[in-house]
Design a protein around this motif. Structure first.
Motif, short mmCIF file in Angstrom:
data_model
loop_
_atom_site.label_atom_id
_atom_site.label_comp_id
_atom_site.label_asym_id
_atom_site.label_seq_id
_atom_site.Cartn_x
_atom_site.Cartn_y
_atom_site.Cartn_z
N ALA A 99 40.86 22.18 35.85
CA ALA A 99 39.30 22.00 35.46
C ALA A 99 38.98 23.33 35.17
CB ALA A 99 38.59 21.15 36.13
N ASN A 100 39.14 24.32 36.47
CA ASN A 100 38.70 25.56 36.48
C ASN A 100 39.31 26.63 35.68
OD1 ASN A 100 37.29 27.89 37.87
ND2 ASN A 100 39.35 28.54 38.33
N ILE A 101 40.78 26.40 35.24
CA ILE A 101 41.33 27.22 34.19
C ILE A 101 40.84 26.64 32.76
CG2 ILE A 101 43.75 27.23 33.28
CD1 ILE A 101 44.79 26.89 36.08
N ALA A 102 40.67 25.46 32.65
CA ALA A 102 39.96 25.34 31.33
C ALA A 102 38.64 25.96 31.11
CB ALA A 102 39.82 23.99 30.81
N ALA A 103 37.65 25.80 32.05
CA ALA A 103 36.31 26.35 31.91
C ALA A 103 36.33 27.97 32.02
CB ALA A 103 35.56 25.67 33.30
N THR A 104 37.29 28.51 32.80
CA THR A 104 37.39 30.04 32.80
C THR A 104 38.14 30.70 31.68
OG1 THR A 104 37.31 29.72 35.22
CG2 THR A 104 37.97 31.92 34.42
N VAL B 160 47.64 37.11 33.88
CA VAL B 160 47.14 36.94 35.42
C VAL B 160 45.90 36.40 35.24
CG1 VAL B 160 46.52 38.20 37.59
CG2 VAL B 160 48.31 39.29 36.11
N ILE B 161 45.64 35.02 35.97
CA ILE B 161 44.79 34.34 36.11
C ILE B 161 44.40 33.71 37.52
CG2 ILE B 161 45.00 33.49 33.65
CD1 ILE B 161 45.97 30.75 35.05
N ARG B 162 43.35 33.34 37.56
CA ARG B 162 42.81 32.77 38.76
C ARG B 162 43.15 31.25 39.03
NH1 ARG B 162 37.45 34.65 41.38
NH2 ARG B 162 38.79 36.28 42.20
#
Length: 163
Positions: free
Chosen positions: A79-84, A157-159
């Protein structure tokens, strides 16, 4: 990957993938399982955060497979990956993962796939000098510099978790 390389074992594909990328690795076959991050960390004698989990997802927008390289200390917060990042991911069927990458769950490596995949790497892995990755089998791992690995495979690179 060439038709000839499709005939290689999963371990051999990781070795070939490393050679193709100019990565100097030494695959270690362990006495115990390295299927989970905890098992791999125990086998390698390192922190769980130094284990690279190679997680294969389906990109919900393209229906293609996507590879996330995630620290063993984290879970991928989709969910965070999609939002960010606008990257909408959903679980991949284990048969599809095996058929398209050539690896069974628990042995998926960051290199040596049968197909080219977009790759994203957990930023926290880059804080280590050395990480341990699956080498195509649930009892085999290799160590490498995470920055070099990310560069060689063209990973973004991602969070992977919020916060």
């Amino acid at each position: 990957m060439s038709e000839d390389s499709r005939k290689l074992s999963s371990l051999e594909r990781v070795e070939q993938g490393a050679r193709d990328l100019g990565l100097d690795i030494a695959i270690k076959r362990m006495e115990q399982s390295t299927r989970t991050a905890e098992e791999a960390a125990n086998a390698a004698g390192c922190a769980v955060g130094q284990i690279v989990k190679s997680l294969v997802f389906v990109n919900a927008d393209t229906n293609g497979l996507t590879l996330l390289l995630v620290s063993g200390a984290h879970n991928a917060d989709t969910a965070n990956i999609a939002a960010t990042y606008g990257l909408r991911l959903k679980r991949a069927d284990i048969d599809r993962v095996r058929d398209e990458t050539g690896f069974a769950i628990g042995g998926v490596g960051p290199i040596g796939h049968r197909v080219n995949l977009p790759v994203f790497v957990d930023e926290s892995l880059l804080g280590y000098d050395q990480v341990w990755c699956a080498a195509g089998r649930p009892d085999s791992i290799f160590a490498c510099d995470p920055k070099v690995l990310a560069e060689k495979i063209g990973a973004k690179v991602i969070r992977v978790k919020a916060g």
